[in-house]
Design a protein around this motif. Structure first.
Motif, PDB file in Angstrom:
ATOM      1  N   UNK A 106       0.836  -1.200   0.000  1.00  0.00           N
ATOM      2  CA  UNK A 106       0.000   0.000   0.000  1.00  0.00           C
ATOM      3  C   UNK A 106       0.872   1.251   0.000  1.00  0.00           C
ATOM      4  N   UNK A 107       1.903   1.252   0.812  1.00  0.00           N
ATOM      5  CA  UNK A 107       2.797   2.410   0.879  1.00  0.00           C
ATOM      6  C   UNK A 107       3.478   2.653  -0.466  1.00  0.00           C
ATOM      7  N   UNK A 108       3.864   1.586  -1.152  1.00  0.00           N
ATOM      8  CA  UNK A 108       4.499   1.738  -2.466  1.00  0.00           C
ATOM      9  C   UNK A 108       3.544   2.403  -3.447  1.00  0.00           C
ATOM     10  N   UNK A 109       2.280   2.011  -3.408  1.00  0.00           N
ATOM     11  CA  UNK A 109       1.298   2.609  -4.312  1.00  0.00           C
ATOM     12  C   UNK A 109       1.058   4.086  -3.976  1.00  0.00           C
ATOM     13  N   UNK A 110       0.942   4.369  -2.698  1.00  0.00           N
ATOM     14  CA  UNK A 110       0.732   5.757  -2.287  1.00  0.00           C
ATOM     15  C   UNK A 110       1.959   6.612  -2.601  1.00  0.00           C
ATOM     16  N   UNK A 111       3.138   6.038  -2.370  1.00  0.00           N
ATOM     17  CA  UNK A 111       4.364   6.778  -2.636  1.00  0.00           C
ATOM     18  C   UNK A 111       4.493   7.058  -4.127  1.00  0.00           C
ATOM     19  N   UNK A 112       4.087   6.112  -4.967  1.00  0.00           N
ATOM     20  CA  UNK A 112       4.174   6.324  -6.410  1.00  0.00           C
ATOM     21  C   UNK A 112       3.382   7.559  -6.821  1.00  0.00           C
ATOM     22  N   UNK A 113       2.207   7.703  -6.247  1.00  0.00           N
ATOM     23  CA  UNK A 113       1.381   8.873  -6.559  1.00  0.00           C
ATOM     24  C   UNK A 113       2.072  10.152  -6.094  1.00  0.00           C
TER      25      UNK A 113
END
Length: 164
Positions: free
Chosen positions: A108-115
């Motif tokens: 989840x953090x990776x997805x949020x960080x990508x944004x």
């Protein structure tokens, strides 16, 4: 022991794999992304590109926006479903309830960080450093939560911890 590739080489590997998965020719990727064959070749060889180029390439490779930033930060790309991102759980699976596992928190953090990386226009090295710091915090927070659980805390509503 295998050395971890640098973020741009890692991105190049993912792009090659995705082009193969979609059975596309390089010319078709360039046409879809509205980029030159020279630009695609440079990215495939590990060169950096502008954020706008990455967004075009994500669209051409049918990845969710922010997937390239996720790859550069050590995460995974997210494929688009029909008409956009498919956010429903896979058939036969239920929605995940909390508290999440460490792996789920990191994903989840990776997805949020990508944004965030995309929005802030961070360079690959800045993105990688931000991801390293985020991982450290998530792991330490997760470990602290696990040790509290072992000491007798009880899960309350919505995953909040209540003294038992």
């Amino acid at each position: 022991m295998t050395a971890t590739p640098n973020p741009l080489d890692r991105l190049a590997q993912y792009i090659e794999r995705r082009i193969t998965e979609l059975a596309l020719e390089y010319a078709e990727v360039c046409r879809r992304a509205e980029i030159s064959d020279e630009t695609l070749m440079k990215i495939r060889k590990g060169a950096s590109a502008r954020g706008s180029t990455y967004r075009k390439l994500e669209r051409a490779l049918e990845w969710q926006q922010g997937s390239i930033a996720s790859i550069l930060a050590g995460g995974e790309p997210v494929s688009l479903g029909v008409g956009g991102a498919d956010l429903s759980p896979p058939e036969g699976e239920e929605l995940q309830t909390f508290p999440p596992t460490l792996e789920q928190e990191l994903e989840l953090a990776a997805r949020l960080m990508a944004a965030q990386v995309r929005e802030l226009g961070l360079s690959p090295s800045e993105a990688a450093e931000a991801w390293r710091r985020a991982q450290e915090r998530i792991v330490s927070t997760h470990e602290a939560g696990s040790s509290q659980s072992r000491e007798g805390d009880v899960e309350g509503p919505r995953g909040r911890r209540n003294a038992g």
